[in-house]
Design a protein around this motif. Sequence first.
Motif, PDB file in Angstrom:
ATOM      1  N   GLU A 116       0.770  -1.121  -0.118  1.00  0.00           N
ATOM      2  CA  GLU A 116      -0.048   0.059   0.111  1.00  0.00           C
ATOM      3  C   GLU A 116       0.936   1.158  -0.075  1.00  0.00           C
ATOM      4  OE1 GLU A 116      -3.517  -0.059   2.696  1.00  0.00           O
ATOM      5  OE2 GLU A 116      -3.591  -2.002   2.672  1.00  0.00           O
ATOM      6  N   MET A 117       2.110   0.889  -0.023  1.00  0.00           N
ATOM      7  CA  MET A 117       3.123   2.168  -0.077  1.00  0.00           C
ATOM      8  C   MET A 117       2.952   2.749  -1.453  1.00  0.00           C
ATOM      9  SD  MET A 117       4.225   3.527   2.703  1.00  0.00           S
ATOM     10  CE  MET A 117       5.854   4.477   2.484  1.00  0.00           C
ATOM     11  N   TYR A 118       3.398   3.894  -1.642  1.00  0.00           N
ATOM     12  CA  TYR A 118       3.446   4.586  -3.096  1.00  0.00           C
ATOM     13  C   TYR A 118       4.748   3.883  -3.829  1.00  0.00           C
ATOM     14  CZ  TYR A 118       7.198   7.363  -0.640  1.00  0.00           C
ATOM     15  OH  TYR A 118       8.084   7.926   0.357  1.00  0.00           O
ATOM     16  N   GLU A 119       4.488   4.107  -4.912  1.00  0.00           N
ATOM     17  CA  GLU A 119       5.528   3.870  -6.134  1.00  0.00           C
ATOM     18  C   GLU A 119       6.606   4.370  -5.744  1.00  0.00           C
ATOM     19  OE1 GLU A 119       6.038   2.659 -10.668  1.00  0.00           O
ATOM     20  OE2 GLU A 119       4.202   3.601 -10.039  1.00  0.00           O
ATOM     21  N   GLY A 120       7.760   3.462  -5.889  1.00  0.00           N
ATOM     22  CA  GLY A 120       9.187   4.053  -5.734  1.00  0.00           C
ATOM     23  C   GLY A 120       9.653   4.059  -4.318  1.00  0.00           C
ATOM     24  N   ALA A 121       8.720   3.868  -3.259  1.00  0.00           N
ATOM     25  CA  ALA A 121       9.228   4.070  -1.920  1.00  0.00           C
ATOM     26  C   ALA A 121      10.419   3.030  -1.568  1.00  0.00           C
ATOM     27  CB  ALA A 121       8.104   3.557  -0.848  1.00  0.00           C
ATOM     28  N   ALA A 122      11.532   3.471  -0.936  1.00  0.00           N
ATOM     29  CA  ALA A 122      12.729   2.675  -0.552  1.00  0.00           C
ATOM     30  C   ALA A 122      12.336   1.795   0.377  1.00  0.00           C
ATOM     31  CB  ALA A 122      13.973   3.682  -0.119  1.00  0.00           C
ATOM     32  N   ASP A 123      13.314   0.650   0.616  1.00  0.00           N
ATOM     33  CA  ASP A 123      12.933  -0.365   1.548  1.00  0.00           C
ATOM     34  C   ASP A 123      13.012   0.256   3.135  1.00  0.00           C
ATOM     35  OD1 ASP A 123      12.907  -2.342  -0.047  1.00  0.00           O
ATOM     36  OD2 ASP A 123      14.812  -3.054   0.227  1.00  0.00           O
ATOM     37  N   PHE A 124      13.840   1.169   3.394  1.00  0.00           N
ATOM     38  CA  PHE A 124      13.965   1.770   4.724  1.00  0.00           C
ATOM     39  C   PHE A 124      12.872   2.755   5.153  1.00  0.00           C
ATOM     40  CE2 PHE A 124      14.994   5.518   7.338  1.00  0.00           C
ATOM     41  CZ  PHE A 124      15.735   4.654   8.539  1.00  0.00           C
ATOM     42  N   THR A 125      12.119   3.181   4.026  1.00  0.00           N
ATOM     43  CA  THR A 125      11.100   4.033   4.145  1.00  0.00           C
ATOM     44  C   THR A 125       9.798   3.156   4.443  1.00  0.00           C
ATOM     45  OG1 THR A 125      11.772   5.935   2.345  1.00  0.00           O
ATOM     46  CG2 THR A 125       9.325   5.672   2.829  1.00  0.00           C
ATOM     47  N   THR A 131       8.048  12.490  16.581  1.00  0.00           N
ATOM     48  CA  THR A 131       8.548  13.812  15.777  1.00  0.00           C
ATOM     49  C   THR A 131       9.003  14.727  16.641  1.00  0.00           C
ATOM     50  OG1 THR A 131       6.325  13.191  14.558  1.00  0.00           O
ATOM     51  CG2 THR A 131       7.342  15.271  14.689  1.00  0.00           C
ATOM     52  N   PRO A 132      10.336  15.026  16.092  1.00  0.00           N
ATOM     53  CA  PRO A 132      11.026  16.223  16.798  1.00  0.00           C
ATOM     54  C   PRO A 132      10.054  17.620  17.072  1.00  0.00           C
ATOM     55  CG  PRO A 132      12.424  15.538  15.022  1.00  0.00           C
ATOM     56  CD  PRO A 132      10.823  14.969  14.715  1.00  0.00           C
ATOM     57  N   GLU A 133      10.364  18.283  18.012  1.00  0.00           N
ATOM     58  CA  GLU A 133       9.407  19.510  18.282  1.00  0.00           C
ATOM     59  C   GLU A 133       9.940  20.583  17.264  1.00  0.00           C
ATOM     60  OE1 GLU A 133       9.813  21.174  22.036  1.00  0.00           O
ATOM     61  OE2 GLU A 133       9.269  19.366  23.259  1.00  0.00           O
ATOM     62  N   GLU A 134      11.047  20.491  16.628  1.00  0.00           N
ATOM     63  CA  GLU A 134      11.521  21.465  15.867  1.00  0.00           C
ATOM     64  C   GLU A 134      11.444  20.874  14.358  1.00  0.00           C
ATOM     65  OE1 GLU A 134      11.850  24.719  16.073  1.00  0.00           O
ATOM     66  OE2 GLU A 134      11.422  24.654  18.219  1.00  0.00           O
ATOM     67  N   LEU A 135      10.219  20.672  14.058  1.00  0.00           N
ATOM     68  CA  LEU A 135      10.143  20.061  12.670  1.00  0.00           C
ATOM     69  C   LEU A 135      10.306  20.798  11.174  1.00  0.00           C
ATOM     70  CD1 LEU A 135       9.023  17.055  11.319  1.00  0.00           C
ATOM     71  CD2 LEU A 135       6.862  18.199  11.701  1.00  0.00           C
ATOM     72  N   ASP A 136      11.017  20.026  10.653  1.00  0.00           N
ATOM     73  CA  ASP A 136      11.369  20.952   9.264  1.00  0.00           C
ATOM     74  C   ASP A 136      10.373  20.460   8.321  1.00  0.00           C
ATOM     75  OD1 ASP A 136      12.424  22.283   7.305  1.00  0.00           O
ATOM     76  OD2 ASP A 136      14.325  21.026   6.926  1.00  0.00           O
ATOM     77  N   GLY A 137       9.426  21.224   8.153  1.00  0.00           N
ATOM     78  CA  GLY A 137       8.312  20.798   7.238  1.00  0.00           C
ATOM     79  C   GLY A 137       6.838  20.091   8.036  1.00  0.00           C
ATOM     80  N   SER A 138       5.961  19.553   7.144  1.00  0.00           N
ATOM     81  CA  SER A 138       4.837  19.118   7.637  1.00  0.00           C
ATOM     82  C   SER A 138       5.050  17.641   8.203  1.00  0.00           C
ATOM     83  CB  SER A 138       3.854  19.057   6.791  1.00  0.00           C
ATOM     84  OG  SER A 138       4.230  18.224   5.446  1.00  0.00           O
ATOM     85  N   GLY A 139       6.031  16.851   7.988  1.00  0.00           N
ATOM     86  CA  GLY A 139       6.046  15.297   8.254  1.00  0.00           C
ATOM     87  C   GLY A 139       5.304  14.696   7.235  1.00  0.00           C
ATOM     88  N   ILE A 140       5.021  15.233   6.237  1.00  0.00           N
ATOM     89  CA  ILE A 140       4.070  14.554   5.179  1.00  0.00           C
ATOM     90  C   ILE A 140       4.911  14.293   3.927  1.00  0.00           C
ATOM     91  CG2 ILE A 140       1.961  14.299   3.732  1.00  0.00           C
ATOM     92  CD1 ILE A 140       0.803  16.220   6.172  1.00  0.00           C
ATOM     93  N   ALA A 141       5.121  13.080   3.338  1.00  0.00           N
ATOM     94  CA  ALA A 141       5.715  12.899   2.349  1.00  0.00           C
ATOM     95  C   ALA A 141       4.824  13.682   0.996  1.00  0.00           C
ATOM     96  CB  ALA A 141       5.997  11.385   1.850  1.00  0.00           C
ATOM     97  N   ALA A 142       5.650  13.997   0.164  1.00  0.00           N
ATOM     98  CA  ALA A 142       5.108  14.409  -1.352  1.00  0.00           C
ATOM     99  C   ALA A 142       5.274  13.289  -2.271  1.00  0.00           C
ATOM    100  CB  ALA A 142       6.058  16.040  -1.565  1.00  0.00           C
ATOM    101  N   VAL A 143       3.959  13.016  -2.677  1.00  0.00           N
ATOM    102  CA  VAL A 143       4.151  12.010  -3.602  1.00  0.00           C
ATOM    103  C   VAL A 143       3.213  12.302  -4.838  1.00  0.00           C
ATOM    104  CG1 VAL A 143       3.109   9.560  -3.640  1.00  0.00           C
ATOM    105  CG2 VAL A 143       3.797  10.389  -1.662  1.00  0.00           C
TER     106      VAL A 143
END
Length: 227
Positions: free
Chosen positions: A92-101, A133-145
């Motif tokens: 159910e992951m998006y196409e091209g997702a790496a194994d670590f992801t 999730t770190p308190e100082e989050l760089d971005g939304s924490g949502i992957a761009a797909v």
Amino acid sequence: MTVEGTELVVEYDADTDATRLAVIAPSGEAFAERELTPGASRVTVPLGTAYPPGTYTVQLVDGESVVAAVEQALRPEIVIRELKLARNHPEEMYEGAADFTITTEVIVTIENVGSGPEKITALQFDGDVPRPTPEELDGSGIAAVDRPVRYTKPVISSGERVTLYSRTFPFSPSGSGVECTPEGTDGQFRVTLRGNVAGELTEREYDVAYQGEDLTNCQITIERPDA
């Protein structure tokens, strides 16, 4: 009056004596005004994703007189419909997702059951997860797909259901937030969504269990307490 995407659509009698349309915000202040085109019967007013939530009043006005008025609640309400660990549902992951992801990320299906659009600005995890999730989050924490169809801060229309993919590695084996033991470790974690219109939109807690030699070789199961 209806909401289509991020626009307020007003339909009216083409024979009206009104010459303009006024949209009044919940505060009582003017939100938008439009001159009516003779013979037309439809006006579109952009809402965007930074409007104040609440009850709006739309008026048809002739000079200083209000010919007709109607109210419409414009308020997003985001609910989490489903949450899955990508490691347990790799198909159910998006196409091209790496194994670590796939090993570390989360799939979250949400729905806007409210009456107005919302821009999701943050997806956060805290509690008994390997990497909160770190308190100082760089971005939304949502992957761009599937750029440019889906962005890291997606806009969710009223009635729309979408799937988000985290990008903060909440279940990374290199995290130190929890331990995975042969005897099993139980805990709880919380998922929080934030939005541009409503601020903190929703929180949901999940029970989680870890069993295995370590986080690299760990069986992780999650369950909603109220399921």
